[in-house]
Design a protein around this motif. Structure first.
Motif, short mmCIF file in Angstrom:
data_model
loop_
_atom_site.label_atom_id
_atom_site.label_comp_id
_atom_site.label_asym_id
_atom_site.label_seq_id
_atom_site.Cartn_x
_atom_site.Cartn_y
_atom_site.Cartn_z
N LEU A 1 -10.66 34.12 10.13
CA LEU A 1 -11.49 34.79 11.33
C LEU A 1 -11.51 36.22 11.17
O LEU A 1 -11.85 37.13 12.10
CB LEU A 1 -10.80 34.39 12.56
CG LEU A 1 -10.89 33.00 13.04
CD1 LEU A 1 -10.07 32.53 14.21
CD2 LEU A 1 -12.48 32.60 13.01
N THR B 1 -17.40 28.31 13.47
CA THR B 1 -16.90 28.95 12.26
C THR B 1 -15.99 28.01 11.83
O THR B 1 -15.22 27.39 12.41
CB THR B 1 -16.04 30.02 12.88
OG1 THR B 1 -16.93 31.28 13.74
CG2 THR B 1 -15.30 30.77 11.78
N ARG C 1 -18.49 31.65 19.50
CA ARG C 1 -18.49 30.62 18.23
C ARG C 1 -17.42 29.72 18.53
O ARG C 1 -16.14 30.07 18.84
CB ARG C 1 -18.48 31.42 16.96
CG ARG C 1 -19.53 32.30 16.81
CD ARG C 1 -19.57 32.74 15.33
NE ARG C 1 -19.43 31.95 14.24
CZ ARG C 1 -19.88 32.24 13.09
NH1 ARG C 1 -20.38 33.50 12.79
NH2 ARG C 1 -20.07 31.43 12.34
N GLU D 1 -12.62 34.49 19.00
CA GLU D 1 -14.02 33.83 18.24
C GLU D 1 -14.58 33.07 19.43
O GLU D 1 -15.90 33.22 19.35
CB GLU D 1 -13.30 32.93 17.05
CG GLU D 1 -14.60 32.53 16.18
CD GLU D 1 -15.29 33.46 15.33
OE1 GLU D 1 -16.36 33.28 14.57
OE2 GLU D 1 -14.50 34.68 15.26
N HIS D 2 -14.04 32.32 20.21
CA HIS D 2 -14.72 31.77 21.12
C HIS D 2 -15.48 32.59 22.37
O HIS D 2 -16.46 32.40 22.70
CB HIS D 2 -13.91 30.32 21.74
CG HIS D 2 -14.90 29.66 22.90
ND1 HIS D 2 -15.71 28.94 22.38
CD2 HIS D 2 -14.44 29.53 24.20
CE1 HIS D 2 -16.07 28.44 23.46
NE2 HIS D 2 -15.55 28.69 24.49
N PRO E 1 -14.59 27.58 16.82
CA PRO E 1 -13.73 27.63 15.66
C PRO E 1 -13.73 26.04 15.26
O PRO E 1 -13.23 25.25 16.16
CB PRO E 1 -12.29 28.28 15.74
CG PRO E 1 -12.55 29.09 16.97
CD PRO E 1 -13.68 28.37 17.87
N ARG F 1 -17.18 35.89 20.60
CA ARG F 1 -18.28 36.09 19.82
C ARG F 1 -19.31 34.53 20.21
O ARG F 1 -20.13 34.51 19.24
CB ARG F 1 -17.76 35.76 18.37
CG ARG F 1 -17.05 36.97 17.77
CD ARG F 1 -16.62 37.23 16.45
NE ARG F 1 -15.86 38.17 16.02
CZ ARG F 1 -14.52 38.18 16.04
NH1 ARG F 1 -13.80 37.40 16.17
NH2 ARG F 1 -14.01 39.40 15.66
#
Length: 141
Positions: free
Chosen positions: A73, A51, A101, A95-96, A103, A99
């Motif tokens: 985010l 991301t 992903r 996010e990590h 960043p 998800r």
């Protein structure tokens, strides 16, 4: 500039993927093509696994950096610095962790960052008692 991971070769945009969850800086004279090189490197990035959070102007201050992270985010930034800072850190970790992903925080014109802003970015890389970093950071300027 060397990758801080196990691969110690210098990173050259466009030649391979940026190192995972580390900090890099790209420096050069005005008009040297730093941002263009980063744009080219991003075009080869595995977007489902990353991301990108792009901050074109660091003159927004510390709160602006955290605000940009939360907004990028998908969050709604909290109004007070004391709640915005942990919200940004939590958003990066989520996010990590949830998800899957990574960043990638890209700050253009990073030579304009002041000490307080650099410290705020450094603090965002602290996670799990410094065992891991929830993001990769690229400073351009």
């Amino acid at each position: 500039m060397a990758d801080q991971g196990s691969d110690r070769r210098p990173y050259r945009p466009g030649t391979r993927a940026p190192p995972r969850r580390s900090a890099l800086s790209i420096t050069g004279e005005v008009g040297a093509g730093k941002t263009v090189a980063v744009r080219a490197a991003l075009s080869g990035l595995d977007h489902p696994r990353h991301t990108v959070i792009y901050l074109p102007n660091p003159a927004v201050g510390v709160a602006g950096i955290h605000h940009a992270i939360v907004t990028s985010l998908g969050g709604v930034p909290r109004p007070h610095k004391s709640t915005l800072i942990p919200q940004a850190a939590d958003a990066l970790a989520t996010e990590h962790a949830e998800r899957g992903r990574i960043p990638v925080l890209i700050i253009d014109e990073a030579h304009l960052l002041d000490h307080e802003q650099l410290e705020a970015v450094r603090m965002l890389t602290n996670h799990d008692m410094d065992a891991t970093s929830p993001l990769a950071c690229l400073l351009i300027g």
